[in-house]
Every structure is written in C-alpha cells, then in structure tokens.
Design a protein around this motif. Structure first.
Motif, short mmCIF file in Angstrom:
data_model
loop_
_atom_site.label_atom_id
_atom_site.label_comp_id
_atom_site.label_asym_id
_atom_site.label_seq_id
_atom_site.Cartn_x
_atom_site.Cartn_y
_atom_site.Cartn_z
N THR A 65 0.81 -1.21 0.00
CA THR A 65 0.00 0.00 0.00
C THR A 65 0.85 1.27 0.00
O THR A 65 0.36 2.34 0.31
CB THR A 65 -0.96 0.01 1.21
N THR A 66 2.15 1.14 -0.33
CA THR A 66 2.95 2.31 -0.66
C THR A 66 3.66 2.01 -1.98
O THR A 66 3.93 0.84 -2.28
CB THR A 66 4.03 2.65 0.41
N THR A 96 4.61 -2.29 8.96
CA THR A 96 3.94 -1.69 7.79
C THR A 96 3.61 -2.78 6.77
O THR A 96 2.51 -2.81 6.20
CB THR A 96 4.84 -0.62 7.15
N ARG A 105 0.65 -4.91 7.87
CA ARG A 105 -0.60 -4.15 7.64
C ARG A 105 -0.99 -4.18 6.17
O ARG A 105 -2.13 -4.36 5.82
CB ARG A 105 -0.40 -2.69 8.06
N ARG A 121 -0.48 5.69 -7.34
CA ARG A 121 -0.60 5.47 -5.89
C ARG A 121 -1.43 4.23 -5.60
O ARG A 121 -2.53 4.07 -6.12
CB ARG A 121 -1.24 6.67 -5.21
N PHE A 138 -2.17 3.52 -2.39
CA PHE A 138 -2.59 3.75 -1.00
C PHE A 138 -3.90 3.03 -0.73
O PHE A 138 -4.72 2.83 -1.64
CB PHE A 138 -2.83 5.25 -0.76
N GLU A 139 -4.13 2.73 0.55
CA GLU A 139 -5.42 2.14 0.96
C GLU A 139 -6.57 3.00 0.46
O GLU A 139 -6.56 4.22 0.65
CB GLU A 139 -5.52 2.09 2.49
N GLY A 140 -7.53 2.38 -0.20
CA GLY A 140 -8.75 3.08 -0.60
C GLY A 140 -8.58 4.11 -1.69
O GLY A 140 -9.54 4.78 -2.06
N ASP A 188 -0.53 8.60 4.74
CA ASP A 188 -0.67 9.48 3.57
C ASP A 188 -1.92 10.34 3.70
O ASP A 188 -2.83 10.03 4.48
CB ASP A 188 -0.68 8.65 2.28
N ASP A 220 -4.30 10.72 1.71
CA ASP A 220 -5.53 10.03 1.29
C ASP A 220 -6.23 9.43 2.51
O ASP A 220 -7.46 9.33 2.53
CB ASP A 220 -5.23 8.90 0.29
N GLN A 221 -5.45 8.99 3.51
CA GLN A 221 -6.06 8.43 4.72
C GLN A 221 -6.57 9.56 5.61
O GLN A 221 -7.62 9.45 6.22
CB GLN A 221 -5.05 7.58 5.51
N LYS A 273 -10.72 11.13 -0.65
CA LYS A 273 -11.07 11.89 -1.85
C LYS A 273 -12.51 12.41 -1.93
O LYS A 273 -12.75 13.49 -2.44
CB LYS A 273 -10.84 11.01 -3.07
N ASP A 330 -12.07 6.50 6.81
CA ASP A 330 -12.13 5.04 6.64
C ASP A 330 -11.51 4.31 7.82
O ASP A 330 -12.01 3.28 8.25
CB ASP A 330 -11.46 4.63 5.32
#
Lengths: 466, 207
Positions: A292-293, A318, A321, A430, A432-434, B20, B22-23, B27, B45
C-alpha cells in the motif's frame, strides 16, 4: 563555481533573498484545477485581491469530471457544483479555462506539455503533487497546497527554502519490455517513500537519456512518491524536437534564442549534489507493487515478500498491515495474483505512447471474462490521436472500455472506482489504501503489463509473454 | 493564519509510519468547496474500525497528534491539514514529515514538530499508557515538555515560520510588502516565456 541545473533554475527565479527568510521565487506558470482551487479564489475575494498574472495561469477540469458521455447531466451534484465553481472563478478572475468541451481539456500535467506551455528552465506549480511531471522538460515543477495556490494567484511568487539536491543516475540499458514506469518504481523501491524528502532530483544517465519525452514524464511524475517535491531531466535534442511546432512554443528568432538558453541548462562538470543514488538499467525488471505504498514493489518474477525479511521493525509492521489490506499471503508468486479490474490512464501513463504500448499488447486478443478493463486517455488530443490511429478500435474489440479524458480511477473522485475487495492492475501512481475506491486493492504496473494482465486475468512477465 | 504561542494538552498516539493524506482526508470530501467543517471526515475510513485511536474517548479534544515517520505523504491536498485543524489538532509530533504537508501546515498554523525517533517513541508509549498525560509545546523557547516530569526537548523550527506562527501573520500580506521587487523582476523577465492568454486554432500536435 560549478552548479547543478537545479541551482541554475532556482537562481534565475529569485525575486528577493534575505538572511533568515525563505527566498521569494517567481512562478512562470501556474496550473489550476477544480479540486484544490475553490478555497484559494474565495480567499482572494475575502481579501479583495486579484489574480496578478492571469496570462501566466491556466485552468482546466480533470480530477472530478465524468469520463462517460458529457452531454448528459453530471450524475453527482457536488461534483457538478465544483466544476461550476471553477467556471465562475475563471470568469471572475479572467483566468483562461480549458473546459470540458474544449478539445485541449485533459489531465493538467498532460495538457500543458502537449500544448508546449511546459518549457525548459521554467518554474511551474499546481495544486497537485504530480506537478513534478513537468520536470521532464528541465523545468522546476512542484505541487503546492491551496494556501500556496492563493499565494501564487495573488503574487505570482512563492516563499521557498532552497532545496537539497539529489542525483539519481540510471546507467546502461533497459531490457526489452522494461519501461519508464519500471525504472521509477525501481528508484522508489531503492530510496523509499521518504528517501527524497527535502530534495529536488535530477535524473541522469544513459537510461534516462534513452527515454522518450513521454517516458521521462512518467519518471518525473512519480518523483513525489519517493518523497521529493520535484524531479527533472536536463533538456536535450529530444526535448527540443518535442517542443518544436507546438502552439505555445516560441517561433522564428525567438525559437532560436530559446533553444540557446535551453541548451545552457545542464549541470556543470564538477557540480556537487547533496545525495547520490545509482541504479543499473540492466538490473531493472518489470515491477509490480504488492503493498500500500509505491515503494512496496518487486520484480514480476518474484513473490510477495515476507514481512520478517523487512529491514526494520517498523517496516515489518507496515508490511504486515499492507498484506492484510491487500489480502495477500507472503510467498505467493506475483504471476499467480488474479485481478478483477484494469485501469490504463492517469498523468503517469495516459499519454499517446502509453496507449500505443497497451494497444500493441491487446491487439487481436480478448480481455479475460473475469476482468473489467478501462482505457482513459489523458487528454482530448491524446484521445483524438488514438482514434486517428485506430487504437480505440483495438481496445474496444478486445473488450476494454474507451472513455473521455480525465483523472478517472487514479483517485476515484468520479464514478470510476473499485468496489470493496476488488483488485486492480493500474498504470496510475498510488496504491494507497482506498485510493481507487474504499476497500479496493491496487497494484501499480506499466501500460504493457496492465494490458497483458487484463488479457490473462493475472499478472504475467511481459518479457516472456507473447 | 491563527497565532500559536503554546499548546498544552494530551496527545493522540497514531503509531503508524507513512500516513498518507488520502487516509487523513479521503477523496470524496475533496468535492466540497468550503474551507471549514472537515474535522468529521478526517481518517474517515480508518475510523470505521472501533479500535482506531481517535475513537477512544480518552483522547477526545486532544490538541496534539503523535505519529511516526513521513507523516502526511502523498497528495498535496490541504484538506488533510484542514481536517486535523478542524478536529482540534494544533500540533503534530513525528520523526519526519512529507514536504508538501509540512509546508501546508505552516501556512494554516498547524505546528509540525520533528523529534528524534526515541523521543517520539517515548511520548507515544506514554500517551498509549496514560491517555491523560499532559504535553506542553512552547513555540518561543522551541521546547516540548511533559507535565510533572523533568522530560523536555528542544525542537527546530524555521525562523520565518516561527515568526509567522507566533504572530499569526498572513503570508500573502508579507509577500505583498515586496510588490516592488516582484514588479522589478517582471520587467527583466525574458519575453520568450509562454503566455496562456494567447489563443490558437491549431492545437492538436501530439508527438
């Protein structure tokens, strides 16, 4: 004293320097889009300020636009309001806007180079972290927040501390099937997601020189994923050839003068960087991210790494996760990971060269029945060019969706999103999560690798796949 | 920008690296055109997990957030800073921060304090064990201290950011004091540079 290209461009733009204060830096081009500008324009209204240089400012709409038929009403009222706000602000402050029906509309980092606005030696900013893309032309270009957007609108300057400099040299040659995307994923994997913090990067070496302008844009685009705000490539014949004849490029005598100035934009022999990084082109394989990175990537021939092999306790945590979020088991070969969705597009890989590469893979083949795949051109001109070359037909025949230009599923602000649990091969920047939708799982890859994954339903090594 | 002289209160231990933006601000909330009201959407989230740290009532109203390295990486969205600000955070303490996030914080008036890893780990474990533990940040003397103990650390801050933070100065107003310098620079700027207000009929060369 010998200087780096970074220092040269910086010095050419210093309006004011004072001990104990950041430099005041002049901005040659300010790109604006609908998502990070409304509060900045509102700030101008509240303080009774104007846009100082509308003629050095360009607005477009990209993050939030639907990629489906735009003659239909926008399905999302909030999104429609934000687009309408951009229109009103452009009108009220006399800023040029390439709106949704303008042929030039598209992702802000694609349209500016395409029209020749992005030129060597310029300072370019935008309220978007992927502004680093413009560095491919030897420009100093970086992302800013909304407060800074307002600052640039009001003053055409930014207060900035001089950055540290980093040389990232990629030597030798790339193997067939290895792309600019793989180069930058390998760089980020090497330096880490914060390796570039505080730095501006100059990308150097034979591999970088061998890349097309599109490829250099892909590398510079993802600079921020390694923590550096800006990354650039010194201009050369390819840069000049790309710019020649573009609408906003100089012409006649001015062109000759400009080329002379651009050719002087090189790092002097003996100039020192604060940090040096070196990679060998021959050692770079097609990369796939597993976590997720953007630094969590491995060559396609590898397996999902074991967290216990991580370099530190923090990295191990990390990684653990990431594996839970990605629903992956350590040791799984990357080629055995099945996917549900494919996204080809974004400011990283939504240019004509990217679509040509993906179409070459897709030609005469069919997207796997378990996969939904979509191609989103980066701009209006990219879409028109692709259609003129028949690429859209190749994609449509293979079962890909062919969309209108925009940021789309890269950040999923419009309806193009992953559903919870869906797994995607994505050419964006990216994982990233979500990022691409709540609960969605993103694997970053090159356009070739994404197209091949769409057809097979799982990742494949593009070097061996025919 | 708001002025900050001291921050005093308990800290939320967000014990994660590479958080990050985004967390911090997903968006879907970037479609708003307002400048305020982002607090309820911060960590939207992650907050769905009942055990997520900001759901613990012991940390309600804490003005400080503790985090691990590279906090605020990724997207330049200032909405992330506005979210932290709106949920009542005045300072974030971490071993390192992402550049754009840090810059954005300095414009809004949110302190980003870098401390060595072992100091962050100490504060983190203390905040996890003692949710009511009190931390004081003094901007003028550049110190972070733990109430009721002798523990105190110096932190670095850019002198210009410090000046603006202590006095709540508007960055644009300060720059406009140098409007003459900007005009002078513009007079000597090469005329070759592109002008976005020019219009073209043929704009379709792709490459």
């Amino acid at each position: 004293m010998p200087k780096t290209i970074i220092e040269k461009i910086w010095e050419q733009h210093v309006v004011r320097t004072h001990p104990g204060e950041p430099d005041l830096l002049y901005i040659d081009l300010h790109l604006v889009h609908e998502v990070t500008s409304p509060q900045a324009f509102e700030g101008l209204r509240l303080t009774n300020r104007k846009v100082r240089r509308p003629d050095l400012t360009l607005a477009t709409v990209d993050h939030n636009v639907p990629t489906t038929d735009r003659s239909l009403p926008n399905p999302d009222p909030l999104s429609a309001q934000q687009l309408e706000t951009m229109r009103q602000n452009a009108k009220d402050f006399a800023v040029p806007l390439w709106d949704i029906f303008d042929l030039r509309q598209g992702i802000v980092h694609i349209i500016s180079p395409e029209q020749g606005l992005t030129q060597p030696g310029m300072t370019i900013v935008c309220g978007d972290s992927h502004t680093s893309t413009h560095g491919a032309f030897g420009a100093l270009a970086f992302g800013i927040g909304t407060s800074e957007v307002e600052h640039v609108l009001a003053t055409q300057t930014l207060t900035q501390m001089a950055p540290k400099t980093m040389s990232v040299e990629v030597t030798g040659k790339l193997a067939e099937g290895v792309t600019a995307k793989d180069v930058v994923l390998a760089i980020i994997n090497k330096i880490g997601v914060d390796g570039g913090v505080g730095h501006v990067i100059e990308y150097r070496g034979e591999v970088i020189r061998s890349l097309s302008m599109e490829g250099r844009m892909t590398v510079c685009n993802m600079t921020i994923e390694g923590g550096a705000r800006a990354g650039l490539v010194a201009p050369d014949e390819k840069t000049i050839e790309y710019l020649k004849g573009r609408p906003y490029a100089p012409t006649g005598e001015e062109w000759d003068k400009a080329v002379e100035a651009w050719n002087a934009l090189v790092t002097d022999e003996g100039a020192k960087f604060d940090t040096y990084v070196e990679l060998k082109g021959e050692e770079i394989a097609p990369h796939v991210t597993w976590g997720t990175t953007p630094a969590q990537s491995v060559p396609i021939t590898s397996s999902v790494p074991k967290p216990e092999d991580a370099v530190s306790a923090a990295a191990k945590e990390t990684a653990e996760r990431s594996l839970v979020y990605m629903d992956l088991k350590a040791g799984t070969p990357i080629e055995e990971i099945s996917i549900d969705r494919v996204f080809i597009g974004s400011c990283t890989n939504g240019r004509i060269e990217d679509l040509r590469a993906a179409a070459a893979v897709a030609k005469g083949r069919k997207v796997a029945s378990t996969v939904r795949a979509m191609v989103v051109p980066g701009s209006g001109p990219v879409k028109m060019q692709a259609e003129a070359e028949g690429l859209h037909q190749i994609f449509l025949d293979a079962g890909f969706e062919w969309r209108e230009p925009g940021c789309s599923m890269c950040l999923g602000m419009n309806p193009d999103i992953l559903l919870p649990g869906e797994r995607a091969a994505s050419t964006s920047n990216r994982n990233f999560e979500g990022r691409q939708g709540v609960g969605g799982r993103t694997h970053l890859v090159s356009p070739e690798m994404a197209a091949a994954a769409a057809i097979e339903g799982h990742f494949v090594d593009i070097r061996r796949w025919k | 920008m708001r002025a900050i002289k001291t921050v005093n209160g308990n800290a939320i231990p967000l014990n994660r690296a590479d958080v990050d933006t985004d967390q911090i601000m997903p968006k879907q909330f970037l479609k708003r055109i307002e400048r305020s009201g982002y607090g309820p959407f911060a960590f939207f989230d992650w907050k769905k997990d009942p055990s997520f740290v900001t759901n613990n009532p012991a940390y309600a109203g804490a003005p400080i957030m503790l985090a691990q390295q590279n906090f605020g990486c990724g997207s330049s969205r200032e909405h992330a800073v506005w979210g932290l600000e709106d949920m009542g955070i005045t300072a974030v303490i971490a071993p390192s921060f992402a550049d754009i996030f840090r810059n954005n914080c300095s414009k809004v008036g949110l302190l980003t304090i870098e401390l060595p890893q072992e100091d962050v780990d100490y504060l983190m474990s203390r905040a996890e064990e003692l949710p009511g533990g009190n931390i004081t940040i003094d901007v003028a003397s550049q110190t972070v201290s733990v109430s009721g103990t002798a523990w105190s650390r110096h932190f670095d801050i850019d002198p210009f950011v410090k000046h603006r933070t202590l006095n709540g100065l508007d960055d644009i107003g300060l720059t406009l004091q140098h409007a003459d310098d900007i005009s002078k620079f513009e007079e000597s700027r090469p005329a070759l540079k592109p002008d976005t207000s020019r219009a073209f009929t043929d704009s379709l060369k792709i490459g």
